[in-house]
Design a protein around this motif. Structure first.
Motif, mmCIF file in Angstrom:
data_model
loop_
_atom_site.group_PDB
_atom_site.id
_atom_site.type_symbol
_atom_site.label_atom_id
_atom_site.label_comp_id
_atom_site.label_asym_id
_atom_site.label_seq_id
_atom_site.Cartn_x
_atom_site.Cartn_y
_atom_site.Cartn_z
ATOM 1 N N HIS A 98 -8.426 27.198 9.264
ATOM 2 C CA HIS A 98 -8.484 25.750 9.077
ATOM 3 C C HIS A 98 -7.085 25.168 8.884
ATOM 4 C CE1 HIS A 98 -8.473 27.432 5.007
ATOM 5 N NE2 HIS A 98 -8.009 26.278 4.585
ATOM 6 N N ARG A 99 -7.055 23.836 8.910
ATOM 7 C CA ARG A 99 -5.809 23.105 8.711
ATOM 8 C C ARG A 99 -6.132 21.762 8.083
ATOM 9 N NH1 ARG A 99 -1.629 20.473 13.144
ATOM 10 N NH2 ARG A 99 -3.548 19.889 14.188
ATOM 11 N N GLN A 100 -5.287 21.311 7.154
ATOM 12 C CA GLN A 100 -5.361 19.936 6.653
ATOM 13 C C GLN A 100 -4.508 19.078 7.582
ATOM 14 O OE1 GLN A 100 -3.304 17.678 3.115
ATOM 15 N NE2 GLN A 100 -4.822 19.086 2.269
ATOM 16 N N LEU A 101 -5.185 18.216 8.325
ATOM 17 C CA LEU A 101 -4.512 17.485 9.389
ATOM 18 C C LEU A 101 -3.942 16.152 8.928
ATOM 19 C CD1 LEU A 101 -3.873 17.504 12.427
ATOM 20 C CD2 LEU A 101 -6.109 16.453 12.825
ATOM 21 N N PHE A 102 -4.662 15.476 8.006
ATOM 22 C CA PHE A 102 -4.228 14.144 7.569
ATOM 23 C C PHE A 102 -4.640 13.933 6.119
ATOM 24 C CE2 PHE A 102 -5.219 9.657 6.791
ATOM 25 C CZ PHE A 102 -3.999 9.074 7.089
ATOM 26 N N TYR A 103 -3.859 13.115 5.411
ATOM 27 C CA TYR A 103 -4.228 12.703 4.056
ATOM 28 C C TYR A 103 -3.623 11.325 3.788
ATOM 29 C CZ TYR A 103 0.541 14.373 3.158
ATOM 30 O OH TYR A 103 1.893 14.573 3.213
ATOM 31 N N THR A 104 -4.235 10.591 2.873
ATOM 32 C CA THR A 104 -3.689 9.289 2.488
ATOM 33 C C THR A 104 -2.719 9.457 1.322
ATOM 34 O OG1 THR A 104 -5.603 8.935 1.036
ATOM 35 C CG2 THR A 104 -5.698 7.983 3.251
ATOM 36 N N TRP A 105 -1.767 8.540 1.249
ATOM 37 C CA TRP A 105 -0.783 8.501 0.166
ATOM 38 C C TRP A 105 -0.596 7.058 -0.242
ATOM 39 C CZ3 TRP A 105 4.617 6.880 0.429
ATOM 40 C CH2 TRP A 105 5.327 7.127 -0.752
ATOM 41 N N SER A 106 -0.641 6.788 -1.534
ATOM 42 C CA SER A 106 -0.662 5.415 -2.038
ATOM 43 C C SER A 106 0.704 4.744 -2.045
ATOM 44 C CB SER A 106 -1.221 5.404 -3.462
ATOM 45 O OG SER A 106 -0.333 6.093 -4.344
ATOM 46 N N GLY A 107 1.777 5.534 -2.050
ATOM 47 C CA GLY A 107 3.111 4.951 -2.154
ATOM 48 C C GLY A 107 3.574 4.755 -3.591
ATOM 49 N N MET A 108 2.722 5.078 -4.555
ATOM 50 C CA MET A 108 3.095 4.908 -5.958
ATOM 51 C C MET A 108 3.968 6.056 -6.433
ATOM 52 S SD MET A 108 -0.353 3.335 -7.738
ATOM 53 C CE MET A 108 -1.347 4.782 -7.441
ATOM 54 N N SER A 109 4.611 5.860 -7.585
ATOM 55 C CA SER A 109 5.420 6.917 -8.179
ATOM 56 C C SER A 109 4.521 8.080 -8.586
ATOM 57 C CB SER A 109 6.156 6.391 -9.413
ATOM 58 O OG SER A 109 5.225 6.103 -10.451
ATOM 59 N N THR A 110 5.154 9.229 -8.820
ATOM 60 C CA THR A 110 4.372 10.406 -9.216
ATOM 61 C C THR A 110 3.568 10.133 -10.480
ATOM 62 O OG1 THR A 110 5.944 11.938 -8.217
ATOM 63 C CG2 THR A 110 4.513 12.810 -9.947
ATOM 64 N N GLU A 111 4.184 9.537 -11.481
ATOM 65 C CA GLU A 111 3.495 9.262 -12.742
ATOM 66 C C GLU A 111 2.291 8.355 -12.526
ATOM 67 O OE1 GLU A 111 4.429 7.414 -17.183
ATOM 68 O OE2 GLU A 111 6.068 7.754 -15.762
ATOM 69 N N GLU A 112 2.460 7.292 -11.742
ATOM 70 C CA GLU A 112 1.340 6.394 -11.466
ATOM 71 C C GLU A 112 0.282 7.070 -10.598
ATOM 72 O OE1 GLU A 112 3.026 1.922 -11.199
ATOM 73 O OE2 GLU A 112 3.947 3.341 -9.798
ATOM 74 N N ASN A 113 0.745 7.855 -9.633
ATOM 75 C CA ASN A 113 -0.171 8.516 -8.711
ATOM 76 C C ASN A 113 -1.110 9.473 -9.446
ATOM 77 O OD1 ASN A 113 -1.055 9.150 -5.995
ATOM 78 N ND2 ASN A 113 -0.006 11.097 -6.219
ATOM 79 N N LEU A 114 -0.593 10.199 -10.432
ATOM 80 C CA LEU A 114 -1.399 11.174 -11.152
ATOM 81 C C LEU A 114 -2.371 10.519 -12.120
ATOM 82 C CD1 LEU A 114 1.235 13.974 -11.829
ATOM 83 C CD2 LEU A 114 -0.465 13.824 -10.000
ATOM 84 N N ARG A 115 -2.227 9.207 -12.357
ATOM 85 C CA ARG A 115 -3.156 8.488 -13.226
ATOM 86 C C ARG A 115 -4.231 7.739 -12.450
ATOM 87 N NH1 ARG A 115 1.498 6.580 -16.316
ATOM 88 N NH2 ARG A 115 1.223 4.569 -15.289
#
Length: 381
Positions: A128-145
């Motif tokens: 298998h392969r992970q082909l695509f994922y979304t990313w919010s553009g937020m900082s790491t600290e905000e992203n993990l919350r």
């Protein structure tokens, strides 16, 4: 085909794990991984941060690992992007993925799957392969919350992609060979390839499983308090059966225990009652609080309070769920006796198989369309 040559190897001693037999901790143990104490680490690739429930893993004789994977960098960077084609070879071939935010595209053996919050995938050593994922553009600290959920909603779909992932044993102890490296993938043909290899090591009846969060089998049913004991909550408690027991080869059960937010109706529901027998299974149980709060009691009645991101791993009968907060979602995994019939890969086997990489492939077929064709893993039959 722009990929590696395929050779039908004969490897005495390499087709099945030959190490120590797996065993559960049979004591009435309780191990807690608190979210406030954990760290996120880019263990395998820079865009994926891993939070591993290590207290539970080690307390249960390293037999089962639950971890969170958080996407933290955009897909278009030179050091990120799609993964290579690879496979995981844990004992029993068991890998579970439960998406909790964002959107992903996974390629399992030449067939695409577009998945979002609440989607469940179970696979037994499939390329298998992970082909695509979304990313919010937020900082790491905000992203993990960012909030997590197992019910699709537009807000959580727009966040960075995250999922909970489970393996039998620690991924560092079993082979994870790359079949086709990223630099050798030809996008007009390689992603449509379905592969055969001799190392899936899955139990009889195990295979590939996908459950969409909005299909009928995924509806939430009333918690069977008459059979399991009452659970206090300001909102009615419901259960979703992830349906993984049979596809896992009767190794693991999976359920979501959840409540609606006060004054709202978030969970897609059925009027039927949940199956109490399935919900009670587990020689060892793992609970992960995806959102909200929950209260457990140990054998002496001592309370154990868990909040969002916390995980508890416990021996059979060591804890009881007593309270569930409003707008709460809890993943429950029951580890079944069949896991103890499995063996670990020896370090030598692991290293030899990793070194073989793409040479483990013995046959390949191209699909005419990536979204049609025979079921995933058909070349293993």
């Amino acid at each position: 085909m722009g990929m590696q040559s395929m050779v039908d190897f004969k490897w005495p001693g390499l087709t099945r794990p030959d190490g120590n037999r797996l065993s559960f901790n049979r004591a009435a143990f309780v191990a807690v991984d608190r979210y406030k104490d954990i760290s996120y680490d880019p263990i395998y690739r820079p865009q994926a941060l891993y939070h591993r429930a290590l207290e539970g893993l080690h307390a249960n004789n390293d037999a089962f690992l639950l971890q969170e994977v958080a996407t933290n960098l955009p897909i278009y960077r030179e050091d990120t992007g799609p993964t290579d084609f690879h496979l995981h070879l844990p004992p029993g071939g068991f890998q579970l993925v439960l998406v909790t935010s964002g959107m992903f595209t996974f390629d399992y053996d030449g067939k695409l799957h577009y998945v979002g919050p609440g989607a469940v995938m179970l696979q037994s050593a499939i390329v298998h392969r992970q082909l695509f994922y979304t990313w919010s553009g937020m900082s790491t600290e905000e992203n993990l919350r960012t909030p997590q959920t197992v019910v699709p909603d537009p807000t959580c779909m727009g966040y960075s992609g995250k999922f909970l992932e489970a393996f039998i044993t620690d991924p560092t102890t079993f082979p994870n060979p790359t079949v086709v490296g990223s630099e050798h993938i030809k996008e007009d043909e390689t992603p449509r390839t379905a592969w055969k290899h001799p190392l899936h090591n899955r139990p009889a009846g195990a295979g590939f499983w996908v459950q969409d969060p909005l299909e009928l089998e995924a509806l939430f049913r009333a918690y069977p308090a008459d059979a399991l004991g009452s659970v206090a909550s300001p909102m009615p408690v419901h259960v979703r059966d992830l349906g993984i027991e049979a596809p896992s080869g009767n190794l693991v059960t999976g359920h979501i225990i959840a409540t609606d937010p006060r004054g709202g109706s978030l969970l897609p529901k059925s009027t039927a009652k949940a199956d109490a027998e399935g919900l009670a299974k587990g020689e060892v149980v793992v609970y992960r609080i995806i959102r909200g709060t929950a209260l457990f009691a140990d054998g002496s009645g001592k309370p154990l309070e868990l909040a969002t991101g916390d995980t508890v791993t416990a021996g059979k009968g060591a804890i009881t769920l007593t309270d569930v907060g409003e707008d709460t979602q809890i993943l429950r995994l029951g580890l079944l006796r069949g896991i103890e019939d499995l063996k670990m890969w020896t370090p030598t086997q692991r290293d030899e198989i990793d070194a073989l990489a793409g040479q483990i492939i013995t046959r390949a077929d191209l699909r005419s369309e990536r979204v049609t064709g025979k079921p995933v893993g058909y070349l293993y039959e």
